[in-house]
Scaffold this active site. Sequence first.
Site, short mmCIF file in Angstrom:
data_model
loop_
_atom_site.label_atom_id
_atom_site.label_comp_id
_atom_site.label_asym_id
_atom_site.label_seq_id
_atom_site.Cartn_x
_atom_site.Cartn_y
_atom_site.Cartn_z
CE LYS A 71 -0.70 -1.74 -4.57
NZ LYS A 71 -1.75 -0.82 -4.71
CB SER A 141 -0.99 -0.15 -8.42
OG SER A 141 -1.85 0.11 -6.90
CB SER A 165 -4.17 1.58 -6.62
OG SER A 165 -3.48 1.94 -7.31
#
Length: 434
Positions: A71, A141, A165
């Site tokens: 990420k 996210s 997320s």
Amino acid sequence: MEGIPQMDKGPVLVQAKPLLADRLRSFNHGIKAAEPDLQAWAWTAAEVENVPGRQISGVAPPLKDLLFGVKDIIDVAGMPTKNGCRAYEQAELKQADAACVAMLRDAGAIPIGKTVTAELAYAEPGPTRNPWNTEHTPGGSSSGSAAAVAAGMVPFALGTQTGGSIIRPAAYCGVVGFKASRGAVSLSGVKSISESFDSLGWFTRSVDEAITVGHVLLPNEACSAGATANLKLGVLTQLGPADIDPESIESLSGVAQILSVAGYRIEPARLPIDLEQVHFLHRKIMTHEMYRNFAYERLQFKDKLGKATLSALDEGAAVSTTEYVHCLSRLRQLTVRATDELLKFDAILTYSAPGPAPLGLNRTGNSSCNRVWSALGSPALHLPTGLTHRGLPIGVQLVTTPWNDMRLLEIGLRLHRALNWQPEWPQPLATAAS
């Protein structure tokens, strides 16, 4: 997905794999074939040095030559960290790995690129699309990580969770998603959103694979013998203010029935706390910490931040230090009360999301089913269990008390085997409107 190399049958991370060069060719082929539609990657390595994996006393490390995604709020040496934010478009290459990446490298794995994140890992969505239907959100996210694993581009990818997320994008993309207990994995080298709630996690296609990664990132936590015998599971149907989709209700009920028939003790569960207050406290604490942690961005690049981020920063600015400290104290009290209920069960079964991935790409979905566990610091595991009538993934969330991460994974493995869902992964990308 057409053109994407499909992962081997069975637990990918524990089987013999092709040579590194073959994996790199497969990854590059997948990028060329599907990335224009999927947009899961913020940055990928043009070349990865083809060197043998690290050897320990003649034994190959556990993740030898496995490619993984990271990420894009997590630092990787030799790669930029753009944080999903226009302010970092020209970011320089990092000189050092985040602690979690360093541990995975030491176990033989190879970071292949940075996956798309919502802006500053909050709510302003990135360009990633859902591999099951590109007209639907992949969640956020950690959108790129979930989508890349669902598409078969990499066997696992790292994410983070502050609200929902990890678990929500795992649910929307139909993969296994694991959020570690708060503090269980070092966040050194990870962009801080809210230090009270940030947790690391990872996405895989099976619980076996999640456990293999867990043995690397949770090296000192062992599952005790007999920890998954005679399980008592609580079913929790109240998590927050969101309305639950009928298919999600049916899915959770069906899972509980299957497990009951399989011999597990299933009982209703109820958290003896005001859940709306937990959501309120989570919001107050998170936005205040965002306001402090994003001081550089809001002072230097305010004109480059999205509306959702700016709104949250304004909220955080309005929270006084006195109110912030009071919220922290109140949440600690509620955590103690909630933990007392969790201790009555080996694990809790509940919703991962209010429903399947919503139509549209301008939002990342509703995190109301996840925020309570982020607030309490519990580990959480999403188990994909099927598809809706529209062909979108659906599943359940499994949680337990903090600092029982490997035990939760072992329980999840046993339950997922009992549920025995064998998905046909998205191939090719679905684009039909739902």
